[in-house]
Design a protein around this motif. Sequence first.
Motif, short mmCIF file in Angstrom:
data_model
loop_
_atom_site.label_atom_id
_atom_site.label_comp_id
_atom_site.label_asym_id
_atom_site.label_seq_id
_atom_site.Cartn_x
_atom_site.Cartn_y
_atom_site.Cartn_z
N SER A 43 3.21 -1.07 -11.67
CA SER A 43 4.31 -1.90 -12.16
C SER A 43 3.88 -2.79 -13.33
CB SER A 43 4.87 -2.76 -11.02
OG SER A 43 3.87 -3.61 -10.50
N LEU A 95 11.75 5.03 -11.94
CA LEU A 95 12.08 3.67 -11.53
C LEU A 95 10.88 2.75 -11.74
CD1 LEU A 95 14.31 1.90 -10.18
CD2 LEU A 95 13.15 2.35 -8.01
N TRP A 96 11.07 1.70 -12.51
CA TRP A 96 10.04 0.68 -12.71
C TRP A 96 10.51 -0.62 -12.07
CZ3 TRP A 96 9.84 -3.26 -17.02
CH2 TRP A 96 8.71 -4.08 -16.89
N ILE A 97 9.78 -1.07 -11.05
CA ILE A 97 10.10 -2.32 -10.37
C ILE A 97 9.22 -3.41 -10.96
CG2 ILE A 97 10.22 -3.50 -8.14
CD1 ILE A 97 10.44 -0.76 -6.82
N GLN A 98 9.84 -4.37 -11.61
CA GLN A 98 9.09 -5.43 -12.27
C GLN A 98 8.31 -6.24 -11.26
OE1 GLN A 98 11.67 -7.73 -14.79
NE2 GLN A 98 12.77 -5.93 -15.51
N LYS A 106 12.87 -9.91 -7.62
CA LYS A 106 12.45 -8.64 -8.18
C LYS A 106 13.64 -7.94 -8.85
CE LYS A 106 8.43 -7.22 -5.48
NZ LYS A 106 7.56 -6.94 -6.62
N LYS A 107 13.35 -7.27 -9.96
CA LYS A 107 14.34 -6.47 -10.65
C LYS A 107 13.74 -5.11 -10.97
CE LYS A 107 17.07 -10.18 -12.74
NZ LYS A 107 17.63 -10.72 -14.01
N ALA A 108 14.60 -4.14 -11.13
CA ALA A 108 14.14 -2.79 -11.41
C ALA A 108 14.93 -2.21 -12.57
CB ALA A 108 14.28 -1.91 -10.18
N THR A 109 14.35 -1.23 -13.22
CA THR A 109 15.03 -0.52 -14.30
C THR A 109 14.55 0.92 -14.31
OG1 THR A 109 15.54 -0.57 -16.66
CG2 THR A 109 13.29 -1.08 -16.03
N VAL A 351 20.29 -0.60 -12.98
CA VAL A 351 19.00 -0.12 -13.50
C VAL A 351 19.14 0.68 -14.78
CG1 VAL A 351 17.78 -0.17 -11.30
CG2 VAL A 351 19.11 1.86 -11.93
#
Length: 368
Positions: A43, A95-98, A106-109, A351
């Motif tokens: 991450s 999926l990249w989970i910050q 937490k946020k993901a994109t 996302v």
Amino acid sequence: MQAATSGVVEPPWKKRKTNPSPPSFLSLPDVIILHCLARVSRSYYPKLSLVSKTFRSLILSIELSHARFHHKTQEELFSICLHLPDRPLPSWFTLWIQPDDDIEKKKATLVQVPSSSYASQEPLLVRRVDSDIYALRQRYPPSPVMLVRNKENCLWRKGPNMDVSRVNPAACVLDGKIYVLGGCKAAAKSWGEVFDTKTRTWEPLPDPGDELRFSSVIRKIEIIGGKLYVTSNEEKDSVYDPKTRKWEAIEKIIDGDSRCMVGNIYYSCRRGCCMWYDTECNEWKHVKGLSSFNKSCRRGWIETVQYCGKLLILWDKFVHYEEKTICCALIALEKRRHGQVWGKVEWSNGVLTVPSSYGFLRSCVIRT
């Protein structure tokens, strides 16, 4: 006058030597940096790739994957394959989970791969039989190559080639055999084929016929009762019986119903509710603790997968007429007393924004 000038003593500040700059992390040999990166969660890689060209090069190298395998620091990566209207070929996103110590923040994109800062190529389609791991490439151009490695070894070697070159095929394992379907033109001589891991030979499957020989990417294959249930992105699905070697058309599952297994429990996410299957009384029951989440707008397609021992749910919703937002949520599950399963939403957010005419093709989870 000249002698007087030559006898002048220089001021102390001119004699003082400047202190050398402190040693840089980048001054270390690449092999040491590589093993340090292998101990860091993936991450952090997108931000670390901005530090220098050296970091970026090492993060995208195959050597880093080998180092993570050696240190047993591999992580699960979730990826989806989409068809976007402005691109002729399917596109893969991971999926990249910050990273954030506060789970609720937490946020993901979804990051497109190949990426210059996250992944150097599309994910492999991986299947395991006993101690061997088999992989098929999912990128263009189509290829007949199958890769093989032992679970204790990180180095891939070429296995026997398939009879047909494929891209984005679907595959499953049943009774020590690998069934590969699609990923080629509908008129190909072997739309499906099976690999016997003992004899190391490929054999074509019976032709399912024009009606079931899907031209689009197969969404998934499930093994139920010794049969292959094939979910497509077209009007009909199909089932193949290896014993009778016959294909049959079946009705599609209810729109907006996606199922997967987490641990040893089946879960089904539908519009407005999340269910789990109680094998003791053979019935579906509601997952407790998700009333607020169930009220959220989950009107688009739903994909449900097991991710890091938790439930990962994806759906989409309209932003306006021409765009949609793909949303994602990660839910931790706990089976409590009195036959109840409780869920807790760890994070949930949009996302990726896509054209409203996009198509969802497939998802996969691999360890790397």
